[in-house]
Design a protein around this motif. Structure first.
Motif, PDB file in Angstrom:
ATOM      1  N   ASP A 182      12.310   5.463  -0.848  1.00  7.97           N
ATOM      2  CA  ASP A 182      13.517   6.980   0.321  1.00  7.97           C
ATOM      3  C   ASP A 182      14.199   5.924   1.041  1.00  7.97           C
ATOM      4  OD1 ASP A 182      11.427   8.191  -0.452  1.00  7.97           O
ATOM      5  OD2 ASP A 182       9.686   8.185   0.581  1.00  7.97           O
ATOM      6  N   HIS A 231       4.201   3.557   1.839  1.00  3.99           N
ATOM      7  CA  HIS A 231       3.472   5.015   1.512  1.00  3.99           C
ATOM      8  C   HIS A 231       2.628   5.663   0.499  1.00  3.99           C
ATOM      9  CE1 HIS A 231       6.344   6.508   5.284  1.00  3.99           C
ATOM     10  NE2 HIS A 231       5.526   6.278   5.764  1.00  3.99           N
ATOM     11  N   HIS A 239      13.642   2.258   6.445  1.00  5.32           N
ATOM     12  CA  HIS A 239      12.556   4.054   6.411  1.00  5.32           C
ATOM     13  C   HIS A 239      10.955   4.213   6.843  1.00  5.32           C
ATOM     14  CE1 HIS A 239      10.219   7.270   3.988  1.00  5.32           C
ATOM     15  NE2 HIS A 239       9.700   7.059   3.864  1.00  5.32           N
ATOM     16  N   HIS A 278       8.174   0.851  -1.583  1.00  6.80           N
ATOM     17  CA  HIS A 278       7.641   0.447   0.188  1.00  6.80           C
ATOM     18  C   HIS A 278       6.256   1.696   0.279  1.00  6.80           C
ATOM     19  CE1 HIS A 278       8.657   4.892  -0.217  1.00  6.80           C
ATOM     20  NE2 HIS A 278       8.510   5.419   1.116  1.00  6.80           N
ATOM     21  N   ASP A 280       2.912   8.136  -1.445  1.00  6.04           N
ATOM     22  CA  ASP A 280       2.541   8.546  -2.784  1.00  6.04           C
ATOM     23  C   ASP A 280       4.002   8.107  -3.231  1.00  6.04           C
ATOM     24  OD1 ASP A 280       4.726   8.799  -0.408  1.00  6.04           O
ATOM     25  OD2 ASP A 280       5.949  10.130  -0.673  1.00  6.04           O
ATOM     26  N   HIS A 281       4.286   6.411  -2.599  1.00  6.86           N
ATOM     27  CA  HIS A 281       5.064   5.776  -3.660  1.00  6.86           C
ATOM     28  C   HIS A 281       3.989   4.713  -3.958  1.00  6.86           C
ATOM     29  CE1 HIS A 281       8.974   6.876  -3.281  1.00  6.86           C
ATOM     30  NE2 HIS A 281       8.250   7.489  -2.057  1.00  6.86           N
TER      31      HIS A 281
HETATM   32 ZN   LIG Z   1       7.938   7.194   2.234  1.00  8.33          ZN
END
Ligand SMILES: [Zn+2]
Length: 332
Positions: free
Chosen positions: A198, A74, A173, A72, A76-77
């Motif tokens: 997530d 975000h 998510h 996904h 942090d990914h």
């Molecule tokens: Zn996330």
């Protein structure tokens, strides 16, 4: 085949000695035939330049990666995708259509932040008579990295390379988020890997709920909030309405809602729009002060395939459930 987490670094902490710290999601699968598949390429987000050095230590050579499969959008990914492209990654980034579209704006925004933070940091360095440093990546690097993306639909097996297929199943998510379900055939052996990214709550205001994913031999999952239970959405929404009424209606004040992530912001906007539509609130002025959020809302509008039944039903009477917001543009 060999699976490793490349994102665990050991730091010397003066109080507790060496402590492992997770620095953005990244897992590496090395196939017997030499091909390498990276699962997510997350950035560790901390304050200013403190985390910069950690983000620059990848634990692998980007030029050796053939495929990057992304759960996904975000940061942090996904946040280090422009960085690995800058370092010579020349493979394919495979993800869902909606994640690709969100990455186009979120990575560019992240690049802009890196440039801004570096300018501030270099001012400090100049005062200390130190030479300037370069940002880890720029907005232009982020835009360049989008050329490597391929968008694929949910629930359809996609051939990554000989013997490897990936299927994304919805996790509810974030718009576009999916479990990365891999089927890897090496000789006579088939290994099924599920990388969850997530996973969302069973009830999201906008998105379809997480769906069960196929059986797997290996499951790689996140555990950051593994020990916490979330409040129910209905209770959270009632509390929000109560706080808005007390602050903005009774006291005639201003309420500032910090909303740090793409996805969460759209849920707040949607809830506010519902309160207005259902006349649970009088007409009050609502401002969203983030150009990124407004751009992300436009991406949400494009991807109804990710919406739940309730949201689609609402749209029959209110064609633009993110409609009545004004955006204040703050230039950085
Ligand atoms: Zn996330």
């Amino acid at each position: 085949m060999f699976v490793t987490a490349t994102n665990i670094h050991h730091h010397e902490n003066p109080n507790s000695g060496s402590c492992p710290e997770v620095t953005g999601s990244k897992h590496l699968i090395a196939l017997d035939n030499g091909k390498k598949i990276l699962l997510d390429c997350g950035m560790y987000q901390g304050k200013g330049m403190q985390t910069d050095a950690m983000n620059r230590k990848l634990g692998f050579d980007p030029q050796e990666i053939d495929y990057l499969i992304l759960s996904h959008a975000h940061i942090d990914h996904s946040g280090l995708i422009p960085y690995i492209v800058k370092l010579g990654f020349n493979g394919t980034v495979i993800t869902t259509h909606a994640t690709r579209d969100l990455c186009a704006i979120m990575l560019a925004d992240c690049g802009k932040i890196q440039e801004h933070d570096t300018v501030m940091h270099n001012k400090k360095r100049a005062r200390q008579k130190l030479p300037p440093v370069e940002p880890i990546f720029t907005k232009a690097d982020a835009e360049q990295s989008m050329h490597f993306f391929v968008g694929v639909p949910y629930d359809k097996p996609y051939r990554v390379t000989k013997g490897v297929k990936v299927t994304f199943t919805n996790t509810g998510h974030l718009l576009g988020s999916g479990v990365v379900n891999l089927r890897i055939k090496e000789g006579e052996v088939t290994t099924r890997i599920a990388f969850t990214g997530d996973i969302g709550r069973p009830v999201n205001r906008i998105l379809r709920p997480p769906q069960p994913f196929p059986q797997a031999d290996i499951i790689i999952c996140e555990s950051t909030y593994g020990n916490r239970l979330h409040e129910s959405t209905v209770v959270a929404e009632d509390k929000l309405l109560d706080v808005i009424k007390r602050t903005c209606v009774e006291k005639k004040g201003k309420l500032i809602i910090p909303s740090f992530s793409v996805g969460r912001t759209q849920e707040v906007i949607y809830s506010l729009n519902n309160f207005l539509q259902q006349r649970r609130l009088p007409r009050i002025k609502i401002y969203v002060d983030s150009p990124l959020s407004m751009n992300a809302t436009n991406i949400f509008r494009l991807h109804r395939e990710c919406f739940n039944d309730n949201m689609l039903e609402v749209m029959e009477t209110d064609p633009d459930p993110f409609g009545s917001m004004t955006c204040i543009l703050f230039s950085m």
